[in-house]
Scaffold this active site. Sequence first.
Site, PDB file in Angstrom:
ATOM      1  CG  ASP A 311      -2.020  -1.048   1.092  1.00 49.25           C
ATOM      2  OD1 ASP A 311      -3.009  -0.792   0.398  1.00 49.25           O
ATOM      3  OD2 ASP A 311      -1.851  -2.130   1.659  1.00 49.25           O
ATOM      4  CE1 TYR A 395      -8.819  -4.443   6.426  1.00 49.72           C
ATOM      5  CE2 TYR A 395      -8.430  -5.531   4.334  1.00 49.72           C
ATOM      6  CZ  TYR A 395      -8.732  -5.595   5.681  1.00 49.72           C
ATOM      7  OH  TYR A 395      -8.946  -6.810   6.269  1.00 49.72           O
ATOM      8  CG  HIS A 444      -6.001 -10.524   4.158  1.00 48.85           C
ATOM      9  ND1 HIS A 444      -7.324 -10.909   4.234  1.00 48.85           N
ATOM     10  CD2 HIS A 444      -5.894  -9.444   4.967  1.00 48.85           C
ATOM     11  CE1 HIS A 444      -7.978 -10.096   5.035  1.00 48.85           C
ATOM     12  NE2 HIS A 444      -7.129  -9.191   5.516  1.00 48.85           N
ATOM     13  CG  ASP A 594      23.455   7.315  12.977  1.00 41.37           C
ATOM     14  OD1 ASP A 594      22.393   6.958  13.515  1.00 41.37           O
ATOM     15  OD2 ASP A 594      23.542   8.295  12.212  1.00 41.37           O
TER      16      ASP A 594
HETATM   17 CU   LIG Z   1      -7.428  -7.886   6.976  1.00 42.40          CU
END
Ligand SMILES: [Cu+2]
Length: 648
Positions: A311, A395, A444, A594
Amino acid sequence: MTDTAVRPGETASQPPAHPLDPATAAEYLAGREIMAAAGLLPEEGGAPVRFAYYGLEEPPKDDVLAGRETGRRLRAFLVNTDTGESTDVVVSVTDGQVVSARRLDPRTDGQLPIIDSDFAAVDEIVKADPGWRAAMARRGLADMSKIRACPITAGAFGPATDDDRRMVRVLAFVMNREHDLAWAHPVDGLAAYVDLIEKKVFKITDEFELPVPAESGDYDDEAVRGPHRTTLRPIEITQPEGPSFILNGPWLQWQDWSMRIGFDAREGLTLHQISLHSGGHERPVIYRASIPEMVVPYGDPRFRYWQAYFDTGEYLCGKWANSLELGCDCLGEIAYLDATVTDDSGEPRTIPNAICVHEEDFGILWKHTDIFNGSAQSRRQRRLVVSYFTTIGNYDYGFYWYFYLDGTIECEIKATGVVFTSAYPGGDHPYSTEVAPGLAAPVHQHLFSARLDMTVDGLANAVEEVDVSGRPIGPDNPYGNAIVQEVTRLTRESQAGRRADGARGRTWRIISTERENRFGRPTGYTLYPESAPVLLADPASPVTARAGFATNHLWVTRYDPAQRYSAGDFVNQHPGGAGLPAFVAGDRDIDGTDIVVWHTFGPTHMPRLEDWPVMPVARCGFTLKPTGFFDRNPTLDVPPPSPHCQAD
Ligand SMILES: [Cu+2]
């Protein structure tokens, strides 16, 4: 209730005060002019060159910390929608120049992210395709006005002739009437493969036919939900003297905490220079915190095996941020920040009230009734909340960062919205749950990657893995009750790709190698993982190659300003191997230097009946707790909430 929104437009003409401040509308416009003057944006108006990403190119950490003048730079991903030519451009707004422009090779670099106009284009392309229309007609679906085309990023599965195209795969849903929930009516067995450059369907997979599930999923229709309940009485949150935080532009200060708020079209909310004021000085904790990637791989091996959304890297989480409403999304004394992103043409777009800042009561902070001295004391915990919500297709995700009075930091992601659907094939189908008659929600995972550029009391940090275990009966442990901590220092990148282990209570402690607490031990912060499964796809699968970051809960890298994204800079149709597995290939020393800590977390979601038709929020996240960072409980000075709350 107040709405103290800070409007970036008010200061758009002035250069930002701090090098990490988000890019302004004026800067985006100036950057676009620089690109146009350099010939990177041919044909203004109806131009085929589109911005697949446009954002601030943050200056390297060393320059910021040293206070060096770095100038303001922007990065743009440009895609020519006629030729597919893709370019990664950096411009200096300060110098008015193109700093770099690199042409991508799709075979090794993959493709740039999906752009806004791809959605409309795909709808037209599939509906004009005779083969796809015939496949729909065979299913009794002739009225194209009722069909919703859902473009899904393609991944990289071969054959090479497919992978060389800039493409999406398209599934269809039926929307029978206005306001119908299309996700309730998937057309299964059929996918159109669309070439976004040739603007045509180049392949159709039509493997089986199942009836389109009929039951309405319109959760706002009284016929579906029933009448609203009338038994909830009002809750009002009031802070009569206002909130305890100060928000000055993107600089936020609350109690001992301070930080800078950033926002990016790709990563969404970013937090910078998080520090605690303690013992009379500022103590840095995290230089930069963000969620630079997430992947949602689906577990149905049939014709939709390719379904896996990155996403952030493929769709750009931040760009789809919601405008939040006071009294609906956020209750109480809220301060909002707008976010400025751009559209496909590089035109600035303001998302009003994108970021929400508020303070919450969080129950008991500490409490004790002493059996010997009779003292009974209670203190209230509070937290500062910085959050935003975004919608990516079906979603919705809320990204919440919490800062507590006792130095604890939490990241919580709230997943809600509508689960992705297919038709339920009947019988014993192990890859999905039947959530309505004939309607399936496939299993999923939602795997998020947090990038935590740690600076616990300075740049010199190291990571220890801490397990707990019992010990067998022996001469030193005659009754077998011994419990010990086992501490393993992770000294090299190759050693720091780690999995959580709930049975051992495994945590990771990020320590300063320079600063000690009053017992001479390093000051530190401990990362508490949720210990949920990592990526479950087969190690040899194409999705594992592309989501390598998700194969471990922990990675630790040496800071490198170029290593920002867990699955690499270019994720869409990338052949794999980029991001964290590549970052650690050099096996750098991570002890006392670092470092950046990367953490994978998130649920494996076998949908429940209760997740349909709209899903109650599912939470996931992680916690960072000070561990020997303070010399004792740092909240003894928190006063009782009211004089009557204590007895001596
Ligand atoms: Cu889900």
